[in-house]
Write an enzyme that holds these catalytic residues in place. Structure first.
Site, PDB file in Angstrom:
ATOM      1  N   HIS A  24       0.842  -1.192   0.000  1.00 51.99           N
ATOM      2  CA  HIS A  24       0.000   0.000   0.000  1.00 51.99           C
ATOM      3  C   HIS A  24       0.871   1.234   0.000  1.00 51.99           C
ATOM      4  O   HIS A  24       2.035   1.213   0.415  1.00 51.99           O
ATOM      5  CB  HIS A  24      -0.933   0.012   1.223  1.00 51.99           C
ATOM      6  CG  HIS A  24      -0.244   0.350   2.514  1.00 51.99           C
ATOM      7  ND1 HIS A  24      -0.089   1.635   2.979  1.00 51.99           N
ATOM      8  CD2 HIS A  24       0.367  -0.447   3.432  1.00 51.99           C
ATOM      9  CE1 HIS A  24       0.555   1.618   4.124  1.00 51.99           C
ATOM     10  NE2 HIS A  24       0.852   0.368   4.424  1.00 51.99           N
ATOM     11  N   CYS A  25       0.306   2.344  -0.526  1.00 56.68           N
ATOM     12  CA  CYS A  25       0.938   3.650  -0.385  1.00 56.68           C
ATOM     13  C   CYS A  25       0.068   4.448   0.561  1.00 56.68           C
ATOM     14  O   CYS A  25      -0.648   3.871   1.379  1.00 56.68           O
ATOM     15  CB  CYS A  25       1.101   4.337  -1.737  1.00 56.68           C
ATOM     16  SG  CYS A  25      -0.452   4.712  -2.557  1.00 56.68           S
ATOM     17  N   ALA A  26       0.095   5.739   0.478  1.00 57.55           N
ATOM     18  CA  ALA A  26      -0.651   6.543   1.434  1.00 57.55           C
ATOM     19  C   ALA A  26      -2.140   6.551   1.172  1.00 57.55           C
ATOM     20  O   ALA A  26      -2.914   6.920   2.040  1.00 57.55           O
ATOM     21  CB  ALA A  26      -0.137   7.965   1.438  1.00 57.55           C
TER      22      ALA A  26
END
Length: 697
Positions: A24-26
């Site tokens: 995941h990223c932000a």
């Protein structure tokens, strides 16, 4: 039935056995799947807390969550089916892959995705120059139509110096287009873009064309074409006019990339600066002049001749197929080669027959967007009003369909059938009228209508496409029909209440988690005395608040961000900044809701209740913190001027990631309006966004 949103997401991407990896990223969950066809995209998009879903090539799939992505990720990874503590019906990976191979190409093949990214990134940076040139062309066409000047592009016509100078304003772009494409394509492929530029420049020098006038030059017929060759060290060199050609620089860059990487491996590091460019040019200049250039010319001509043959066989069918195909070609990137063929048609035939039918698609697309804008005004949907307004302006004035497509149409699938009817109607009118031509490459917008002939036929066709799509979307709507639960949530205004972004989590927290790679800093400053609020308290209703710029640089519309999730307004309204500095500051007082350890994104909760996301660059999460020096932590109190992060521009640029930084208001639905104060040059602490609080009932 799954008992949690996390479990539902896993189920709708095909179950745990279909998940090869998850990161995941932000703002997004990033799945690498074994079989992308098993995904229930509409089911995922209907889940509370899910802001959107983005299928990608190579069985990659992104689920846009926003600020709560870390929580959802943790919940998914803690599921018994993901940890192996619970048995389930899991397909054998080998069987899944075998089934996939049996299906054949589906447009989701990794190498194909890479190819279209290469084509897209080779053209996207020069779209502004092409658009500007197309308006000069339209102006010249209009002057010729009004009889002010003679037919400006007819053979043998000589314009007086004043008009000839204006003509040069668009020719500068198209004549040197191969050099621009060579630069962008070389950069995309990982080579020195200036070396790619120099290689292509050799075959565009006046001295190269002058070789064809030498006494040793010969005229021969090759593949039905008359060409000029001249012996160079005993090898026949084919002399072409490479002006406006795009296939040769694309092929050149495709070969230069692997060669460049290979040379860097075998040459000592301390000798890279001199010998990698030298050897690359030594190999590629003759290879391009003798082989790659001619291959590119003939490959482009072959594709152009194929389409021309189809058009000559039945202009009626061709005029209908093109607008019906484009809505599916653009999302796949298939329109980039067609754009190259349009340029080639103009160079070889003196006109193009594809852009007219393409205009029917564009105006059908813009008509659907106009209908969404009208409906958004009726429903007081502020986020969609901003998205649709920007997309419609980009379309009608610039002829750019991507903001409409990615920001609206692909998110609301009910639009497509209505839009296709508009495409068909516009294409049908062009087909009945015998086709439309243009003698210049232009973007199909309101401003370029005079460049098409017959003008009346084209105008009627695009107007019909626009009105048809707009009318159908206005009548039938664009949002999915509400469920019983959603119907129960209808408010006094008669509109369905949208689920909150964080599915229970504060929007501020969502903002922080949603930030996937940018430093965010914002200040809330009331513009009237009555708007002043104590820290932590909501401002007075009806007040106008200001969010200050977190960076030095240039403020641009979100539509300029090369990421459909940000550009389409999925995360919320705001602006983007093309930074000129290397530090992100807090432009106002508040709390850090989420400081990503990678430094690429921050979520802030400002005094006054605005929840802000600042994302430094695009896909910079992939750097895993390299080049970022984070100055704050989750929960920290910030004041105006507090440094949030310092980033190393060289590291980001070398990795090939755009530095453009979106600044997003995540809880815009809690306010009446979020509008840019002024686009253009900005400095940290200068007013950036105006946020209007909701007036009292």
């Amino acid at each position: 039935m799954p008992d949690s949103p996390a479990a539902e997401i896993v189920e709708k991407v095909g179950g745990p056995g279909n998940i090869e990896s998850l990161t995941h990223c932000a703002t997004r969950l990033r799945f690498q799947l074994r079989d992308g066809d098993l995904v229930d995209q509409s089911g995922i998009e209907s889940l509370p807390g899910v802001m959107g879903a983005v299928p990608q090539a190579g069985d990659r799939f992104q689920v846009v969550i926003g600020g709560g992505v870390q929580t959802v990720y943790n919940e998914i990874m803690a599921l018994p089916t993901m940890t192996g503590d619970e048995e389930g019906d899991v397909d054998d990976a080998a069987a899944i892959k075998a089934r996939e191979r049996a299906k054949g190409p589906r447009g989701k093949v990794a190498w194909l995705d890479t190819l279209f990214e290469f084509l897209s990134d080779s053209f996207r940076p020069i779209l502004g120059a092409l658009l500007g040139a197309s308006l000069f062309i339209t102006f010249m066409a209009l002057m010729a139509t009004l009889g002010v000047i003679p037919s400006w592009n007819a053979p043998g016509v000589v314009l007086e110096p004043s008009w000839a100078f204006i003509n040069l304003m668009w020719q500068c772009v198209f004549i040197f287009l191969p050099l621009m494409v060579a630069y962008n394509a070389s950069q995309k492929i990982g080579a020195d873009p200036w070396v790619g530029f120099a290689i292509m420049a050799v075959v565009m020098l006046p001295g190269f064309m002058a070789l064809g006038q030498d006494a040793t030059a010969q005229q021969i017929v090759f593949l039905g074409s008359d060409i000029t060759t001249v012996p160079v060290f005993g090898i026949p060199l084919t002399i072409f006019d490479y002006s406006s050609q795009v296939f040769p620089p694309l092929l050149m860059a495709a070969v230069l990339g692997p060669l460049w990487k290979g040379l860097k491996k075998i040459i000592p590091t301390n000798l890279h600066l001199i010998f990698v460019p030298f050897l690359a040019m030594l190999i590629m200049i003759p290879l391009t002049a003798f082989l790659i250039g001619p291959i590119g010319v003939y490959a482009g001509a072959g594709l152009a001749n194929l389409l021309s043959s189809i058009n000559d066989f039945s202009p009626f069918i061709f005029a209908i197929i093109i607008p019906l195909a484009y809505p599916f070609m653009v999302p796949l990137g298939l329109h980039w080669p067609i754009n190259a063929i349009m340029l080639l048609n103009i160079q070889t035939l003196g006109y193009d027959f594809i852009q007219g039918p393409m205009g029917a698609w564009n105006f059908a697309c813009f008509g659907a967007t106009a209908a969404v804008l009208v409906l958004a005004w009726r429903e007081r949907d502020q986020a969609m009003k901003q998205t649709a307004t920007g997309a419609l302006a980009a379309g009608l004035l610039g002829g750019i369909s991507e903001p409409s497509l990615y920001g609206i149409h692909l998110r609301f699938k009910r639009i497509y059938p209505r839009m296709l009817v508009g495409c068909f109607v516009g294409g049908l009118i062009i087909g009945i009228g015998g086709g439309v031509r243009t003698e210049a490459f232009v973007f199909t917008s309101l401003l370029t209508i005079p460049a098409f002939q017959p003008l009346a036929l084209y105008g009627i066709a695009v107007a019909a496409a626009f009105i048809t799509s707009m009318t159908l979307v206005l009548i039938f709507g664009y949002k999915p029909k509400p469920t019983a639960e959603e119907a129960a949530a209808v408010g006094d205004s008669g509109t369905v209440a949208a689920p909150t972004a964080g599915s229970g989590a504060p929007a501020a927290a969502t903002a922080g988690a949603a930030v996937g790679g940018a430093a965010t800093a914002t200040a809330v400053r009331p513009t009237t005395a009555t708007a002043t609020a104590d820290a932590g308290n909501a401002p007075n209703v009806g007040a106008a608040l200001q969010i200050m710029s977190p960076l030095d640089g240039r403020a641009v519309p979100l539509s300029d961000v090369p990421d459909p999730v940000f550009a389409g307004g999925t995360m919320g309204p705001g602006v983007a900044i093309e930074p000129s500095g290397d530090t992100v500051y807090a432009p106002g007082a508040g709390t850090v809701a989420a400081a990503q350890p990678t430094g690429h994104a921050f979520g802030l909760v400002l005094d006054g209740g605005i929840e802000l996301l600042i994302h430094v660059g695009i896909d910079t999460v992939n750097l895993k913190g390299e080049g970022f020096d984070v100055k704050v932590h989750n929960g920290d109190r910030i004041e105006v001027g507090t440094p949030l992060v310092t980033f190393d521009r060289a590291v980001i640029e070398k990795a090939g990631y755009p530095l453009i930084t979106p600044v997003i208001v995540l809880n815009a639905d809690q306010f009446d309006a979020v509008d840019p104060i002024e686009l253009g040059p900005t400095t940290a602490g200068a007013p950036l966004l105006s946020v209007e609080t909701k007036a009292a009932d």
